[in-house]
Scaffold this active site. Structure first.
Site, PDB file in Angstrom:
ATOM      1  CB  SER A 261      -0.683  -0.103   1.336  1.00  0.00           C
ATOM      2  OG  SER A 261      -0.113  -0.460   2.480  1.00  0.00           O
ATOM      3  CE  LYS A 262      -2.911   6.243  -2.495  1.00  0.00           C
ATOM      4  NZ  LYS A 262      -3.095   7.284  -3.030  1.00  0.00           N
ATOM      5  NE  ARG A 263      -3.215   3.812   3.868  1.00  0.00           N
ATOM      6  CZ  ARG A 263      -3.674   4.631   3.094  1.00  0.00           C
ATOM      7  NH1 ARG A 263      -3.778   5.753   2.392  1.00  0.00           N
ATOM      8  NH2 ARG A 263      -4.627   3.864   2.363  1.00  0.00           N
ATOM      9  CE  LYS A 264       1.478  -0.574   6.648  1.00  0.00           C
ATOM     10  NZ  LYS A 264       0.773  -1.582   7.412  1.00  0.00           N
TER      11      LYS A 264
END
Length: 496
Positions: A261-264
């Site tokens: 995911s783009k958060r990580k």
RNA sequence: GGCCCCAUAGUCUAGCGGUUAGGACGUCGGCCUCUCACGCCGAAAACUCGGGUUCAAGUCCCGAUGGGGUCACCA
């Protein structure tokens, strides 16, 4: 044919949805589709799944084309290159889906549902509250009289069309990558919406209809689809169509094993491009995620992969996307280039007239001689930033009394804010920045200093938002997230 | 929570009944060297657990545990 049926030609597809940045997972799945098609002299189709009008982004489709081409993956049929089974954009195929939904209606394999979103929302809340073992639609409209339903629809009452799932028995399908068939009780799946009230199909209808009409022989997609495959099987059977072969690839993972995911993780292909990863290295790396070449080989070209490819070298454990290993592989490619090739690569990357023309306006009033250019603009040519020299300024950017956790949360919030809107232009960013500063109760100057340090690693920079634009959304996102993590290390995952 | 998928070092993986469990990243040490990097050499580090099957199990079967996915008028 004297000797029986010829095996059907291999036709595979990648079906991205144009809802944002070109995703590295799209490249990953595209790679395996491409390689399998080439291995068998088949066709690789690109189909755009843009049936969700609320999520579609105008520039996304073009970015997907460009990113995939940059990777070195080309398609035989697609919206931009045409082909015999077009159109290849689902938004241009609505009539086809409507016709097919009607076929299902006529066969009694689907039904009209007049439930409001409101009712469904309440139902969901209720099920959550009851901790129901089975979630999903309660089949409220399943047994309406078809003639009545037709009349209501004709009178203009808004409705959707749902698939009538079998209520008993099991549904099984074979997956090329798994030895046992995947089996599930039919009743586990609810009556999925096939045609939305806006007349557009959902993924389930569209993908089955298109795969059949486009003569797709093998559906190679990510594992997250495995549990909806049963619904697709029911659809194929309802239509009386032959099913394609399925192969569900493992999901790329974050370091904590959750779905990438783009958060990580940087998930945009553009991040890798902007950061100077070579496309062949990215592809090579992606290939090693879940597949092995054989022997101890781990560096190989796309063509070499095609020549030895087989599904039995897939391993199904979800591979963690490891930036360090990608960088190592990239280094291998870099070192084997000649000086001339490397120089060319540098030019193609950011040391070119076009890119410099974008940087020059930022720094021209801040330098006296040309030799001051690079020191002034350094952060535009680097990926990650070292914050250690500016830690004090960073922590104190919004006042000495503001705790690091608060700064960290604010930075993350800023990312969310620009993430939520389309585009990445300076005026809009500045406006966004000002409301963000206000929301945090900080003076604009202070708040912008926080952002400045996070995005450039410096306390002095050219116009902040102009700088962000030139650096690029992907790199800015990663720097701010990293800075936030440095200020307040993310907590260990909570126990369940 | 229901269902489904998965399980070799921190990470990517090889292994397809008999191996000192192999390679790579990362980490640590050494060599090379004007520094750094490269390169080279070396080290630590894994079969989740419990039952079977078998002369023999990382490899086959079952269970547990763990991880993941999914349960939308998103794909």
């Amino acid at each position: 044919m004297l000797y029986g049926r010829m095996p059907a030609p291999v036709r595979v597809r990648i079906a991205p949805s144009p809802t944002g940045d070109p995703h590295v997972g799209t490249a990953y799945i595209a790679l395996f589709n491409y390689v399998f098609a080439k291995k068998h002299g088949g066709q690789f189709v690109l189909r755009i799944e843009d049936t969700d009008q609320t999520r579609a982004r105008a520039d996304s489709e073009q970015m997907i084309f460009e990113a995939l081409r940059w990777c070195g993956l080309s398609w035989d049929e697609g919206p931009d290159v045409g082909g015999p089974y077009g159109p290849y954009r689902q938004s241009e195929r609505s009539a086809i889906y409507r016709d097919h939904a009607n076929i299902l209606l006529d066969k009694g394999a689907a039904y009209r549902c007049f439930c409001t979103e409101d009712r469904l929302a309440k139902l969901r809340v209720q099920q959550q509250a009851m901790k129901a073992s089975r979630f999903g639609y309660d089949r409220h409209c399943r047994d309406l009289d078809p003639a009545d339903a037709r009349a209501r629809a004709a009178a203009g009452e808004p409705h959707v069309i749902r698939l009538k799932m079998p209520v008993e028995g099991t549904i099984a399908f074979t997956d090329m990558l798994r030895k046992e068939p995947v089996v599930r009780e039919a009743a586990e799946s609810d009556d999925q919406v096939l045609l939305k009230s806006d007349g557009m199909p959902t993924y389930h209808l569209a993908n089955v209809v298109d795969d059949h009409l486009m003569k797709i022989s093998h559906v190679v997609r990510a594992e997250e689809w495995i549990s909806s495959t049963q619904k697709h099987v029911v659809l194929y059977d309802a239509f009386g169509w032959e099913k394609p072969q399925f192969a569900h690839m493992p999901l790329l993972r974050n370091a904590d094993k959750s779905k990438i995911s783009k958060r990580k993780n940087p998930v945009s292909i553009n991040y890798y491009r902007d950061t100077g990863i070579f496309p062949q290295a990215l592809l090579n790396f992606l290939a090693t995620m879940g597949w092995s070449f054989g022997g101890d080989r781990e560096k190989f070209t796309l063509d070499e992969m095609v020549s030895v490819f087989s599904w039995d070298r897939i391993s199904l454990g979800g591979p963690v996307f490891d930036l360090a290993k990608l960088q190592h592989l990239n280094e291998q490619y870099l070192h084997e280039m000649s000086n001339e090739q490397l120089a060319d690569a540098l030019v193609a990357w950011r040391l070119n007239r076009d890119f410099l023309t974008r940087v020059v306006p930022l720094v021209r009033t801040r330098i006296k001689k040309l030799d001051e250019f690079l020191p002034r603009a350094e952060f535009v040519f680097t990926g990650d930033v070292d914050y250690t020299p500016v830690m004090t300024e960073l922590r104190g950017a919004c006042g000495q009394d503001v705790p690091a956790e608060r700064l960290s949360a604010a930075l993350l919030d800023f990312v969310e804010r620009f993430e939520a809107r389309e585009g990445f232009a300076a005026p809009a960013l500045e406006e966004l920045g000002r409301t963000w500063a206000e929301a945090n109760g900080w003076k604009v100057g202070q708040a912008f200093m926080l952002l400045r340090i996070a995005t450039t690693g410096r306390t002095a920079s050219p116009g902040l938002f102009e700088t962000m634009v030139v650096i690029g959304k992907e790199i800015v996102r990663r720097r701010i997230r990293q800075c936030a993590a440095l200020l307040a290390p993310p907590k260990a995952p909570k126990a369940k």
